[in-house]
Write a protein that holds these residues in place. Structure first.
Motif, PDB file in Angstrom:
ATOM      1  N   VAL A  51     -16.387  -8.704   7.418  1.00 44.87           N
ATOM      2  CA  VAL A  51     -15.509  -7.533   7.499  1.00 44.87           C
ATOM      3  C   VAL A  51     -15.086  -7.060   6.113  1.00 44.87           C
ATOM      4  O   VAL A  51     -15.143  -5.865   5.806  1.00 44.87           O
ATOM      5  N   HIS A  52     -14.667  -7.975   5.279  1.00 41.94           N
ATOM      6  CA  HIS A  52     -14.254  -7.567   3.928  1.00 41.94           C
ATOM      7  C   HIS A  52     -15.430  -6.976   3.157  1.00 41.94           C
ATOM      8  O   HIS A  52     -15.267  -6.018   2.403  1.00 41.94           O
ATOM      9  N   GLY A  53     -16.615  -7.529   3.379  1.00 38.88           N
ATOM     10  CA  GLY A  53     -17.814  -6.973   2.756  1.00 38.88           C
ATOM     11  C   GLY A  53     -18.044  -5.542   3.220  1.00 38.88           C
ATOM     12  O   GLY A  53     -18.368  -4.654   2.415  1.00 38.88           O
ATOM     13  N   GLU A  54     -17.861  -5.312   4.522  1.00 40.04           N
ATOM     14  CA  GLU A  54     -18.026  -3.964   5.084  1.00 40.04           C
ATOM     15  C   GLU A  54     -17.029  -2.994   4.465  1.00 40.04           C
ATOM     16  O   GLU A  54     -17.281  -1.786   4.387  1.00 40.04           O
ATOM     17  N   GLU A  55     -15.885  -3.520   4.033  1.00 39.27           N
ATOM     18  CA  GLU A  55     -14.845  -2.667   3.465  1.00 39.27           C
ATOM     19  C   GLU A  55     -14.912  -2.605   1.944  1.00 39.27           C
ATOM     20  O   GLU A  55     -14.033  -2.040   1.295  1.00 39.27           O
ATOM     21  N   GLY A  56     -15.957  -3.206   1.362  1.00 43.21           N
ATOM     22  CA  GLY A  56     -16.174  -3.071  -0.071  1.00 43.21           C
ATOM     23  C   GLY A  56     -15.537  -4.123  -0.956  1.00 43.21           C
ATOM     24  O   GLY A  56     -15.458  -3.951  -2.173  1.00 43.21           O
ATOM     25  N   VAL A  57     -15.103  -5.228  -0.377  1.00 43.71           N
ATOM     26  CA  VAL A  57     -14.510  -6.306  -1.182  1.00 43.71           C
ATOM     27  C   VAL A  57     -15.604  -7.320  -1.535  1.00 43.71           C
ATOM     28  O   VAL A  57     -16.401  -7.701  -0.686  1.00 43.71           O
ATOM     29  N   ARG A  58     -15.618  -7.753  -2.786  1.00 41.12           N
ATOM     30  CA  ARG A  58     -16.539  -8.826  -3.185  1.00 41.12           C
ATOM     31  C   ARG A  58     -15.799 -10.147  -3.059  1.00 41.12           C
ATOM     32  O   ARG A  58     -14.698 -10.296  -3.608  1.00 41.12           O
ATOM     33  N   ILE A  59     -16.405 -11.093  -2.327  1.00 36.61           N
ATOM     34  CA  ILE A  59     -15.788 -12.419  -2.206  1.00 36.61           C
ATOM     35  C   ILE A  59     -16.688 -13.435  -2.887  1.00 36.61           C
ATOM     36  O   ILE A  59     -17.875 -13.557  -2.546  1.00 36.61           O
ATOM     37  N   LEU A  60     -16.134 -14.144  -3.863  1.00 35.79           N
ATOM     38  CA  LEU A  60     -16.898 -15.179  -4.575  1.00 35.79           C
ATOM     39  C   LEU A  60     -16.290 -16.530  -4.226  1.00 35.79           C
ATOM     40  O   LEU A  60     -15.106 -16.773  -4.504  1.00 35.79           O
ATOM     41  N   THR A  61     -17.088 -17.394  -3.599  1.00 31.27           N
ATOM     42  CA  THR A  61     -16.565 -18.716  -3.224  1.00 31.27           C
ATOM     43  C   THR A  61     -17.054 -19.780  -4.196  1.00 31.27           C
ATOM     44  O   THR A  61     -18.009 -19.573  -4.932  1.00 31.27           O
TER      45      THR A  61
ATOM     46  N   ARG B  66      -7.702  -2.121  -0.973  1.00 32.15           N
ATOM     47  CA  ARG B  66      -8.849  -1.266  -0.638  1.00 32.15           C
ATOM     48  C   ARG B  66      -8.371   0.057  -0.076  1.00 32.15           C
ATOM     49  O   ARG B  66      -8.957   1.113  -0.310  1.00 32.15           O
ATOM     50  N   ARG B  67      -7.276   0.003   0.669  1.00 31.93           N
ATOM     51  CA  ARG B  67      -6.688   1.227   1.226  1.00 31.93           C
ATOM     52  C   ARG B  67      -6.273   2.158   0.096  1.00 31.93           C
ATOM     53  O   ARG B  67      -6.247   3.375   0.246  1.00 31.93           O
ATOM     54  N   LEU B  68      -5.941   1.566  -1.039  1.00 28.80           N
ATOM     55  CA  LEU B  68      -5.547   2.357  -2.204  1.00 28.80           C
ATOM     56  C   LEU B  68      -6.751   2.659  -3.091  1.00 28.80           C
ATOM     57  O   LEU B  68      -6.591   3.183  -4.193  1.00 28.80           O
TER      58      LEU B  68
ATOM     59  N   ALA C  92      -1.809  -0.678  -8.953  1.00 31.43           N
ATOM     60  CA  ALA C  92      -2.658  -0.696  -7.766  1.00 31.43           C
ATOM     61  C   ALA C  92      -3.046   0.725  -7.420  1.00 31.43           C
ATOM     62  O   ALA C  92      -2.614   1.293  -6.420  1.00 31.43           O
ATOM     63  N   ILE C  93      -3.879   1.325  -8.291  1.00 29.41           N
ATOM     64  CA  ILE C  93      -4.272   2.718  -8.074  1.00 29.41           C
ATOM     65  C   ILE C  93      -5.796   2.845  -8.114  1.00 29.41           C
ATOM     66  O   ILE C  93      -6.503   1.978  -8.635  1.00 29.41           O
ATOM     67  N   GLU C  94      -6.236   3.939  -7.568  1.00 26.24           N
ATOM     68  CA  GLU C  94      -7.661   4.184  -7.392  1.00 26.24           C
ATOM     69  C   GLU C  94      -8.457   3.934  -8.667  1.00 26.24           C
ATOM     70  O   GLU C  94      -8.057   4.372  -9.757  1.00 26.24           O
TER      71      GLU C  94
ATOM     72  N   ASP D  86       0.816  -1.223   0.000  1.00 23.22           N
ATOM     73  CA  ASP D  86       0.000   0.000   0.000  1.00 23.22           C
ATOM     74  C   ASP D  86       0.845   1.266   0.000  1.00 23.22           C
ATOM     75  O   ASP D  86       0.333   2.361   0.020  1.00 23.22           O
ATOM     76  N   GLY D  87       2.150   1.084  -0.058  1.00 22.40           N
ATOM     77  CA  GLY D  87       3.027   2.230  -0.240  1.00 22.40           C
ATOM     78  C   GLY D  87       3.455   2.933   1.028  1.00 22.40           C
ATOM     79  O   GLY D  87       4.212   3.907   0.985  1.00 22.40           O
ATOM     80  N   SER D  88       2.995   2.446   2.194  1.00 22.79           N
ATOM     81  CA  SER D  88       3.369   3.155   3.421  1.00 22.79           C
ATOM     82  C   SER D  88       4.776   2.791   3.885  1.00 22.79           C
ATOM     83  O   SER D  88       5.319   3.435   4.778  1.00 22.79           O
TER      84      SER D  88
END
Lengths: 106, 418
Positions: free
Chosen positions: B200-210, B169-171, B146-148, B57-59
Motif C-alpha cells: 500500500v505504501h508503495g502504491e502511494e509513492g513511499v519508499r520503504i528500506l528494510t 504523502r498527503r502533503l 512538511a511541504i510539497e 497534515d494540517g486538516s
C-alpha cells in the motif's frame, strides 16, 4: 449555541449548550456526561460515543450509514435510532435534540 | 509556597489521555473534593493520535484536538496547571514537589506520566531538522518543513512511522522510511500484514528500506542528508524519528513505589501505595487475558484511568477491557482487537494481495487471540466477543466470505456455550 439534552445513566436529563459545528459527542465530553467515552477522539474507529437518538428526532438527525452503520450494526446492544455521537454535527435545526446514553459502551 | 490541604484533594500528575479521563471520571464518580491536574506541556489535554495524522497534515487545528474545551474544566471545578513539572513525591508527607520548588499536598495521587520517546544513538552535535514525534510542539516544529517537494526520511517502520509517511504523502512530500528490522510493523503484526502495508505504501509513492539503520546526519546548520548502515547517503530536508517509547517511571521509582517495565499497579490501577494510582503508558498491570502487560494505547489509558478514579473514590472497578488499537493511513481504517503474541496460525478473511479490505485473524490452537481488520468495522466489532470468550472457531469457515461473519460468530459462540 444549541440546546442538546442527554438522558444520563441515572435517568436524569442534562441539558447543555453546544456550539454550532461541534458534535453531540463533544458536547457530552465538555459537560462530563457519564457513559460517553469517545476513545478514538471522534474518528469513527470505535463505538464508545454510542447514543440512542430520540425517535421523534431521528429523521432530522438522519440514520447511520456506511462505516458508522457497520460498527453500530455489530454491537451487542443497538437500536434502530442508534448513532455514534461523534458523527452528529450540531446545527440550529437540532436545537432541543434529545439523546440517551446506553447502559454500556463496547 | 505551601498549599495546605483543608479538604480532600486529588492531584493528577500528567495532563494527557489518562489524566484527562481520570479527572472527568472522578467527578462522574461523585468526588466532591478538589481536583488538580498538573501537566508538563503548555497545553490543556489534547488527543495525541492526530499528531501523526490530521494535525500533521494540517486538516486539524489545536482547538480541534483538545480533549475538552477550556471551560469544561472550570464547569467541573477541575484546576489544570500547564507548564508544571513534578520532580518528586514525598509519600510520607503526602506532598508533590514541582521544579520551581513548590510543594502541593494531596489526599490521593494519580500518576499519568506517559512515556518518553526513544532517541537515536548518534554521537556529536546534530544539525537542525531531526524531529521526534510525541508532542504538539514536535509537530509544530515539523510542519513548516512538511511541504510539497521536500524530502523526508522517516526512521522507524512502526505505526507512528507509517502514519507519518501517509500524512506527509498527503502533503506531497517525498518520503523514504528506514526500518532497521527485516519488515515494517515487525513487532506487532504477522509478516503477511507487513507485506500488505509495504504494498500500500508503495502504491502511494513511499519508499520503504528494510534492514537499514541511520548511522549519521549530514548538514551544517540544517540537515541535508542521512547516512545509512548500508553505506549510502540519502538526501533529506526533514528527518522524523519514531522508534518507540519508554515508560516515564522515575518519579515513582524515586519515591519507592514498585516499578518494573512500568509502574506496577493492581487490577484497580492502584500502586504499591494505597493512596497512589497510576494509569496509561506508564503503568504495568496484570490483565486477566494476557498477564503482566504495559499497553501503549488510548483505550488502555482511558480504561485504567476509569479504574483509577473509581479506586480513589473507594470503589472497585477492575480494568478488564479487551486491548484494542486503531491506525488511519490513506483510505485505510485499521482496527485491531486483542494481542497476537503466541499465535500459531493466521487466517485471512478477504484478500491481502490486492485491494484494501480484509480481516486477519491470529489463532492459537484454533482460538482467536487477536484480529487486524482493514476497512472491516463489522468484523472488528464482532470479533471482540470471540476473543474475550476464547471461542474456538473453524478456520475454513472463517476464510469463506460467502457466509456472513455475523452468522458464523453467532454459531461459534452458541457452540462454545454448550
Amino acid at each position: 449555541m444549541v440546546k442538546i439534552n442527554y438522558i444520563q445513566l441515572n435517568g436524569e436529563t442534562l441539558t447543555v449548550d453546544v456550539a454550532n459545528g461541534d458534535t453531540v459527542m463533544q458536547g457530552a465530553m465538555d459537560n462530563m456526561v457519564g457513559g460517553i467515552v469517545a476513545e478514538c477522539g471522534g474518528g469513527c474507529n470505535c463505538a464508545t460515543c454510542h447514543v440512542f437518538v430520540a425517535s421523534d428526532w431521528i429523521e432530522r438527525v438522519g440514520f447511520a450509514v456506511d462505516m458508522e452503520k457497520d460498527l453500530l450494526d455489530n454491537l451487542p446492544i443497538v437500536q434502530p435510532t442508534s448513532r455514534l455521537s461523534c458523527q452528529i454535527e450540531v446545527t440550529s435545526e437540532l436545537d432541543g435534540l434529545t439523546v440517551k446514553v446506553p447502559e454500556e459502551q463496547f | 509556597m505551601n498549599q495546605e490541604t483543608t479538604q480532600q484533594r486529588a492531584v493528577i500528575v500528567g495532563a494527557s489521555h489518562a489524566g484527562a479521563q481520570l479527572a472527568a471520571s472522578l467527578r462522574q464518580n461523585g468526588w466532591i473534593g478538589e481536583i488538580l491536574m498538573l501537566g508538563e506541556e503548555g497545553y490543556l489535554p489534547y488527543h495525541r493520535p492526530p499528531l501523526s495524522k490530521g494535525f500533521l497534515d494540517g486538516s486539524k487545528s489545536i482547538e480541534d484536538i483538545l480533549i475538552r474545551k477550556p471551560d469544561a474544566y472550570e464547569k467541573a471545578a477541575i484546576a489544570v496547571r500547564t507548564g508544571t513539572r513534578v520532580v518528586a513525591i514525598d509519600r510520607h508527607a503526602k506532598v508533590v514537589q514541582t521544579s520551581s520548588g513548590e510543594r502541593i499536598g494531596y489526599t490521593k495521587l494519580a500518576l499519568c506520566l506517559g512515556a518518553k520517546v526513544r532517541t537515536l544513538a548518534i554521537p556529536g552535535v546534530l544539525p537542525d531538522g531531526l524531529h521526534y514525534l510525541r508532542t504538539l510542539a514536535d509537530i509544530e516544529s515539523i510542519r513548516p518543513y512538511a511541504i510539497e517537494g521536500r524530502r523526508a526520511i522517516i526512521v522507524g517502520g512502526g505505526y507512528i512511522g507509517l502514519e507519518t509517511a501517509a500524512s506527509l504523502r498527503r502533503l506531497h512530500v517525498d518520503v523514504t522510511v528506514l526500518e532497521v528490522g527485516d519488515r515494517v510493523l515487525g513487532r506487532v503484526t504477522a509478516p503477511e500484514l507487513s507485506a500488505f502495508y509495504t504494498r500500500v505504501h508503495g502504491e502511494e509513492g513511499v519508499r520503504i528500506l528494510t534492514g537499514v539503520a541511520i548511522t549519521g546526519v549530514d548538514g551544517v546548520d540544517r540537515v541535508s542528508g542521512v547516512f545509512c548502515s548500508d553505506g549510502t547517503r540519502l538526501p533529506a530536508d526533514l528527518v522524523i524519528v519514531g522508534i518507540g517509547i519508554d515508560p516515564s517511571t522515575d518519579l515513582a521509582q524515586d519515591a519507592g513505589l514498585e516499578v518494573r517495565n512500568g509502574i506496577v499497579v493492581d487490577e484497580c490501577a492502584v500502586t504499591s501505595d494505597p493512596d497512589i494510582v497510576a494509569a496509561g503508558d506508564c503503568a504495568l498491570q496484570n490483565s486477566p487475558l494476557y498477564g503482566w502487560i504495559r499497553l501503549e494505547s488510548v483505550a488502555n489509558a482511558t480504561e485504567q484511568a476509569k479504574s483509577a478514579a473509581a479506586a480513589i473514590c473507594g470503589r472497585r472497578e477492575p480494568t478488564n477491557a479487551l486491548p484494542w488499537f486503531w491506525s488511519d493511513q490513506y483510505d485505510i481504517k485499521l482496527q485491531i482487537a486483542g494481542l497476537n503474541a503466541g499465535y500459531d496460525q493466521l487466517v485471512v478473511r478477504g484478500d491481502l494481495s490486492q485491494g484494501r479490505s480484509f480481516a486477519a485473524f491470529y489463532l492459537k490452537s484454533g482460538v482467536p487471540l487477536a484480529v487486524d481488520c482493514v476497512n472491516r468495522p463489522g468484523e472488528f466489532m464482532l470479533s471482540k466477543k470471540l476473543i474475550t470468550e476464547k471461542c474456538p472457531i473453524d478456520p475454513a469457515e472463517l476464510a469463506d466470505e460467502s457466509v456472513p461473519f455475523k452468522e458464523l460468530v453467532s454459531r461459534w459462540l452458541a457452540a462454545s456455550a454448550q
